[in-house]
Design a protein around this motif. Structure first.
Motif, PDB file in Angstrom:
ATOM      1  N   ASP A 107       0.838  -1.200   0.000  1.00 40.48           N
ATOM      2  CA  ASP A 107       0.000   0.000   0.000  1.00 40.48           C
ATOM      3  C   ASP A 107       0.877   1.255   0.000  1.00 40.48           C
ATOM      4  O   ASP A 107       0.579   2.247  -0.687  1.00 40.48           O
ATOM      5  CB  ASP A 107      -0.913  -0.026   1.223  1.00 40.48           C
ATOM      6  N   ILE A 108       1.962   1.164   0.798  1.00 41.42           N
ATOM      7  CA  ILE A 108       2.891   2.303   0.816  1.00 41.42           C
ATOM      8  C   ILE A 108       3.513   2.489  -0.568  1.00 41.42           C
ATOM      9  O   ILE A 108       3.653   3.617  -1.072  1.00 41.42           O
ATOM     10  CB  ILE A 108       3.966   2.070   1.890  1.00 41.42           C
ATOM     11  N   SER A 116       2.197   1.681  -3.366  1.00 45.85           N
ATOM     12  CA  SER A 116       1.196   2.267  -4.278  1.00 45.85           C
ATOM     13  C   SER A 116       1.026   3.763  -4.026  1.00 45.85           C
ATOM     14  O   SER A 116       0.787   4.529  -4.964  1.00 45.85           O
ATOM     15  CB  SER A 116      -0.136   1.536  -4.098  1.00 45.85           C
ATOM     16  N   LYS A 117       1.148   4.183  -2.744  1.00 47.89           N
ATOM     17  CA  LYS A 117       1.048   5.612  -2.445  1.00 47.89           C
ATOM     18  C   LYS A 117       2.214   6.375  -3.080  1.00 47.89           C
ATOM     19  O   LYS A 117       2.035   7.472  -3.644  1.00 47.89           O
ATOM     20  CB  LYS A 117       1.058   5.818  -0.927  1.00 47.89           C
ATOM     21  N   GLN A 140       1.645   6.566  -6.677  1.00 46.34           N
ATOM     22  CA  GLN A 140       0.643   7.615  -6.949  1.00 46.34           C
ATOM     23  C   GLN A 140       1.283   9.001  -6.902  1.00 46.34           C
ATOM     24  O   GLN A 140       0.948   9.879  -7.706  1.00 46.34           O
ATOM     25  CB  GLN A 140      -0.486   7.501  -5.917  1.00 46.34           C
ATOM     26  N   TRP A 141       2.217   9.207  -5.957  1.00 45.68           N
ATOM     27  CA  TRP A 141       2.928  10.509  -5.892  1.00 45.68           C
ATOM     28  C   TRP A 141       3.765  10.733  -7.149  1.00 45.68           C
ATOM     29  O   TRP A 141       3.788  11.845  -7.691  1.00 45.68           O
ATOM     30  CB  TRP A 141       3.808  10.523  -4.637  1.00 45.68           C
ATOM     31  N   SER A 180      -7.422  11.454  -5.547  1.00 45.28           N
ATOM     32  CA  SER A 180      -8.283  11.232  -4.381  1.00 45.28           C
ATOM     33  C   SER A 180      -8.776  12.558  -3.850  1.00 45.28           C
ATOM     34  O   SER A 180      -8.311  13.642  -4.255  1.00 45.28           O
ATOM     35  CB  SER A 180      -7.498  10.483  -3.292  1.00 45.28           C
ATOM     36  N   THR A 205       0.623   3.792   6.354  1.00 40.98           N
ATOM     37  CA  THR A 205       0.111   4.262   5.059  1.00 40.98           C
ATOM     38  C   THR A 205      -0.644   5.568   5.219  1.00 40.98           C
ATOM     39  O   THR A 205      -0.509   6.498   4.390  1.00 40.98           O
ATOM     40  CB  THR A 205      -0.805   3.190   4.463  1.00 40.98           C
ATOM     41  N   ASP A 206      -1.443   5.669   6.290  1.00 40.94           N
ATOM     42  CA  ASP A 206      -2.191   6.914   6.527  1.00 40.94           C
ATOM     43  C   ASP A 206      -1.238   8.080   6.779  1.00 40.94           C
ATOM     44  O   ASP A 206      -1.448   9.210   6.274  1.00 40.94           O
ATOM     45  CB  ASP A 206      -3.135   6.727   7.714  1.00 40.94           C
ATOM     46  N   ASP A 257       0.289   9.127   3.526  1.00 42.59           N
ATOM     47  CA  ASP A 257      -0.687   9.864   2.719  1.00 42.59           C
ATOM     48  C   ASP A 257      -0.818  11.303   3.218  1.00 42.59           C
ATOM     49  O   ASP A 257      -0.891  12.247   2.414  1.00 42.59           O
ATOM     50  CB  ASP A 257      -2.025   9.126   2.791  1.00 42.59           C
ATOM     51  N   GLU A 258      -0.835  11.493   4.546  1.00 43.08           N
ATOM     52  CA  GLU A 258      -0.922  12.851   5.088  1.00 43.08           C
ATOM     53  C   GLU A 258       0.302  13.680   4.730  1.00 43.08           C
ATOM     54  O   GLU A 258       0.204  14.875   4.407  1.00 43.08           O
ATOM     55  CB  GLU A 258      -1.088  12.765   6.607  1.00 43.08           C
ATOM     56  N   LEU A 299       2.326  13.287   2.122  1.00 44.97           N
ATOM     57  CA  LEU A 299       2.323  13.630   0.701  1.00 44.97           C
ATOM     58  C   LEU A 299       1.274  14.687   0.371  1.00 44.97           C
ATOM     59  O   LEU A 299       1.508  15.574  -0.469  1.00 44.97           O
ATOM     60  CB  LEU A 299       2.088  12.367  -0.131  1.00 44.97           C
TER      61      LEU A 299
END
Length: 935
Positions: free
Chosen positions: A774-775, A777-778, A781-782, A819, A894-895, A898-899, A901
């Protein structure tokens, strides 16, 4: 206008036309950083051909594997991935290719790798992941590497595939040998299994037939042989076979137990019968000896009659009680009847004599001959019974005074009968009785006249000669005997060391022998000598006999106290009296009764009748309580039988109730002797059937638990082999966990606990891998949003340079959907640029630097877990914030990423110089986070 300009000045690899992008892609060099980033962006292109070309240009095997499931039907993707893994194309090292092959599940791809791999280890890894036996047969027949062929052949187990392997694998003899050996083994296993099943069915049929058969001497040995044969079979039986075997074993054991119980009861009955016969013979012999003694006694006394009556009463009581248990045989019954008949004759003669004895005594005093003769005739005293002393005196007086000849006819017949009796006495050796009869008959027969009297006189003379011969013989024998008896009694009287009991016993024996001699060879000197010695013994035994009298009195008081205790017990019996306790009281009472012996003769009969009545009442109470217990036990049997057919209650509750009934059965006493074994047999049989149902249920439950564990093992093995390659595959993990939850509750044993610990470790590892993916994929995504970030940086720099403020639109090359958080951050960045005070003040500049450094430190904590020494204050502040934010909600890594980024995108307006200072370190940290987890 802005879109047109962007299309005009955008790079060709970002052109909307796929053909233009494909041509531009061919010009990109992955060795250059900016062009490599372009290739990485094209690796996510919407066109599958461009995406495949970009991944091939990057030589990104992981990317090819990650994207392959969406393009599995595309032959170009298949060939490209196959060439990269097998080593035909690309520069990926062998270890990475083996790791990738160990994660594959596509059978077609694995087949190709096993066939074309450039390394034996790579081929074996791919072969190990193959599951279809048709593919294994294909590898065993056509693979170019012998080791691969042999391992593939070893994994083929299906009979049809082995036959196919035997037909097609002609080029490798070892593969053919493997196939032949496995086919032979399969046939042998099938034959062995068939034989085992046949043997079990045959043994079951024999055991069930044996269970239905009656007992015989070889029943137990046959049963043990069949049971041993069953246990020696190695293949486990089915549930139905196990139930049939258990039921047959219970039936056989019940038959054996019933026979053992019957045999034990029979042996006990035989022992009791033998004991009863022995006791009966002893009692009968005692009565016969007493009656025989009355026949040979010198005279009959009242004491002799009382002793005979008491002995008869004791014999009658014991005979009846023994006959109730075991009837006597015909011979013993005849002896008993004969003894009773002789006893009745003796008692009737005594009663007649008691009636006429006063008149006989009066006639003797008055010398009334006629009255005396009449009374003696009325008495009808038997010739076989010794007469009393008064009757002997009367008979002598009548014999002396009888001179007249008896009347003819009837008198001659009477004389003949008397002579017959005289001859009978001589044959028996009854000298004293024969001598008295001879003295009475001789005057009467000699007084007879006529021819009819001559035979009587001749016979009387002959018998008299025999009597004289008997007298001489008795005198010849009795003389030395009397001298011996005198010497013996003198020695006995002079022996001062003999115990009193032995002295009394020897004295009685000598007196009995002396009296048995009668008047044979009698003289006054020997009689006086014998009497003097006897008197000395009597004087010596006087204190001992006084002591015996005291002991008899004490025994009498003890028997009376025992009777009083038993009468008190029987007057108020307890309603729930235990018959076993009553039986124990009865047996102890018998033992104490025998202990209080002997008692005075005059009280023996009365106390004996009293104790007999008490014992009869006690036995009646025992029988009554035993019958009540038998009724209670029959009720318990009915309850257990009702539990067998009660299907509404659970089996566990019925088993618990059965155990309670067993406890209640044990608390009860014994039923009547003949009924206790039958009741216990019925009760135990009913309980065994319930326990058999429980055992069958336990076996079935154990089988279900074993199946559950096997299913759990299968799921665990599948989970362990499953290697997720994308974060969205977490649904598969939840599917596995849902399948495991359906198997709950799991059995509690060591194997289950070990499997659960292993499952926990696997689930934790899979969740960590999914979190890492998941990390990744984050971060990807960045990277996909970098055009938007660069556009904001350019707009910020133009605004700071005073070239005008403009709002940045989302570039067209960003094909992924933003997102909500990133979209808000994008809008916030535009708003910050529009509302910022330009140029930036020093305070605003420092705030931006501090926020950017804070985000870098936070990202460093996520990637490395540590920071540099200069960033330690920021780390502490971030740790405090993370702790405070985690108090109420649990935040994942992961959260947090996400914060960070989102905050990095929203931070602006950002001077390009400040961004260039941090961008390299940010890229390095994101590169660390973007590394895919190792399998």
């Amino acid at each position: 206008m802005h879109g047109l300009l962007r299309r005009l000045f955008a790079p060709r690899w970002q052109h909307p036309d796929p053909e233009v992008r494909r041509k531009a892609l061919q010009q990109l060099d992955p060795q250059q950083t900016e062009q490599r980033e372009a290739l990485m962006a094209l690796a996510n292109d919407s066109d599958s051909g461009i995406q495949l070309a970009a991944l091939l240009a990057l030589d990104d095997l992981n990317g090819l594997l990650a994207a392959y499931p969406q393009h599995a039907q595309d032959e170009a993707w298949f060939n490209a991935l196959c060439q990269r893994i097998t080593g035909v194309e690309g520069h990926v090292d062998l270890q990475q290719r083996q790791a990738c092959a160990s994660t594959l599940t596509d059978q077609r791809l694995l087949n190709a790798i096993a066939m074309q791999g450039d390394n034996l280890g790579l081929r074996l890894v791919a072969l190990e992941r193959l599951t279809d036996e048709e593919d294994l047969v294909q590898q065993a027949c056509h693979n170019s590497v012998a080791a691969v062929r042999h391992q593939a052949a070893e994994r083929v187990n299906d009979e049809e595939q082995l036959k196919r392997l035997l037909r097609e694998a002609r080029r490798d003899r070892q593969v053919v040998r493997f196939a032949k050996e496995k086919l032979t083994q399969l046939r042998n296993d099938a034959q062995w299994l068939t034989d085992q099943q046949a043997q079990r069915e045959h043994l079951l049929a024999q055991l069930e037939q044996h269970a239905r058969a009656p007992w015989e001497p070889l029943y137990g040995g046959r049963f043990r042989h069949l049971e041993r044969e069953w246990q020696q079979l190695s293949h486990p039986p089915s549930v139905s076979q196990e139930q049939r075997f258990h039921q047959a074993v219970l039936s056989c054991r019940k038959t054996l137990h019933d026979h053992e119980t019957q045999e034990q009861a029979r042996q006990q009955s035989l022992a009791r019968r033998a004991e009863a016969e022995n006791t009966r013979d002893q009692l009968l012999e005692g009565l016969e000896e007493t009656l025989e003694g009355l026949t040979h006694a010198s005279e009959l006394t009242a004491q002799d009659i009382d002793s005979l009556r008491a002995q008869r009463q004791l014999l009658g009581q014991r005979w009846q009680s023994l006959s109730d248990l075991h009837p006597p045989n015909e011979t013993t019954q005849k002896r008993y009847s004969q003894a009773l008949k002789q006893y009745e004759q003796s008692m009737e003669a005594w009663q007649r004599w008691q009636a006429v004895s006063p008149a006989v005594e009066h006639a003797l005093v008055n010398n009334a001959h006629d009255e005396l003769a009449e009374h003696v005739a009325t008495c009808q005293w038997p010739a076989t019974l010794s007469p009393p002393a008064l009757l002997v005196q009367a008979q002598k007086q009548l014999a002396a005074q009888q001179t007249a000849p008896p009347p003819s006819g009837l008198s001659l017949n009477a004389m003949t009968a008397e002579l017959d009796n005289f001859e009978h006495l001589l044959e028996r050796g009854a000298f004293k009785s024969a001598s008295r009869l001879h003295q009475r008959l001789k005057p009467s027969i000699e007084a007879l006249t006529g021819n009819d009297a001559k035979p009587l006189k001749s016979r009387l003379k002959h018998l008299g000669a025999r009597l004289a011969e008997l007298r001489d013989w008795r005198g010849f024998v009795a003389g030395p005997k009397r001298e011996q008896l005198c010497a013996s009694i003198d020695a006995l009287a002079d022996d001062q060391h003999m115990a009193e009991s032995a002295l009394d016993r020897h004295h009685r024996q000598l007196v009995k022998e002396w009296k048995a001699l009668g008047d044979a060879a009698a003289n006054r000197e020997q009689s006086a000598r014998f009497r003097a010695a006897s008197d000395r013994i009597h004087e010596r035994l006087a204190p001992w006999r006084a002591q015996l009298d005291q002991e008899r009195e004490a025994n009498l008081h003890g028997r009376e106290a025992l009777c009083e205790q038993l009468e008190t017990l029987l007057s108020q019996p307890a309603e729930d009296a235990d018959p076993d306790v009553l039986r124990e009281i009865r047996d102890k009472a018998r033992h104490q009764w025998r202990h209080y012996s002997p008692v005075p003769r005059e009280h023996s009969e009365a106390i004996g009748r009293r104790f007999g009545a008490i014992r009869h009442r006690l036995q009646a109470l025992i029988d009554q309580r035993a019958e009540q217990i038998a009724a209670h036990k029959r009720a318990l049997i009915e309850q257990v039988q009702a539990l067998q057919s009660d299907t509404e209650q659970p089996l566990a509750a019925r088993i618990t109730r059965t155990k309670q009934l067993q406890q209640e059965w044990r608390s009860l006493g014994r039923a009547p002797k003949g009924e206790e074994q039958a009741l216990w047999k019925s009760f135990r049989s009913a309980c065994d059937q319930l326990f058999a149902q429980r055992d069958a249920q336990k076996h079935e439950q154990a089988t279900r638990q074993q199946q559950t564990l096997e299913q759990l093992q299968t799921i665990i093995d599948e989970m362990e082999g499953w290697q997720p390659s994308h974060a969205h595959e977490s649904a598969q993990l939840e599917t596995y966990l849902a399948s495991i939850n359906q198997l709950e509750p799991l059995p509690r044993n060591r194997r289950s606990e070990g499997m659960q610990r292993r499952l926990s470790g696997i689930v934790r590892a899979k969740r960590e891998r999914l979190s890492r993916l998941d990390i990744v994929s984050k971060v990807q995504q960045w990277h996909a949003l970098l055009p938007l970030v660069n556009a904001h940086l350019e707009a910020d720099q133009r605004a700071l340079n005073g070239e005008g403020i403009q709002e940045v639109e989302i570039p067209n090359e960003i094909t992924t959907h933003l997102s909500t958080a990133f979209n808000e951050a994008h809008q916030q960045r535009n708003h910050a640029r529009l509302s910022a005070t330009l140029p930036l003040l020093d305070e605003q500049q420092r705030a931006l630097e501090e926020q950017l450094a804070r985000l870098r430190v936070h990202l460093s904590l996520l990637a490395l877990g540590s920071v540099k020494q200069r960033d330690e204050p920021l780390r502490l502040a971030i740790q405090v914030e993370r702790l405070n934010s985690g108090l109420h909600t649990e935040r994942s890594k992961t959260d947090e990423l996400d914060e960070v980024l989102v905050a990095l995108l929203a931070l602006g307006p950002m001077p390009y110089r400040l961004w260039q200072q941090e961008v390299n370190e940010l890229d390095n940290l994101l590169g660390r986070l973007a590394r895919p987890p190792q399998p």
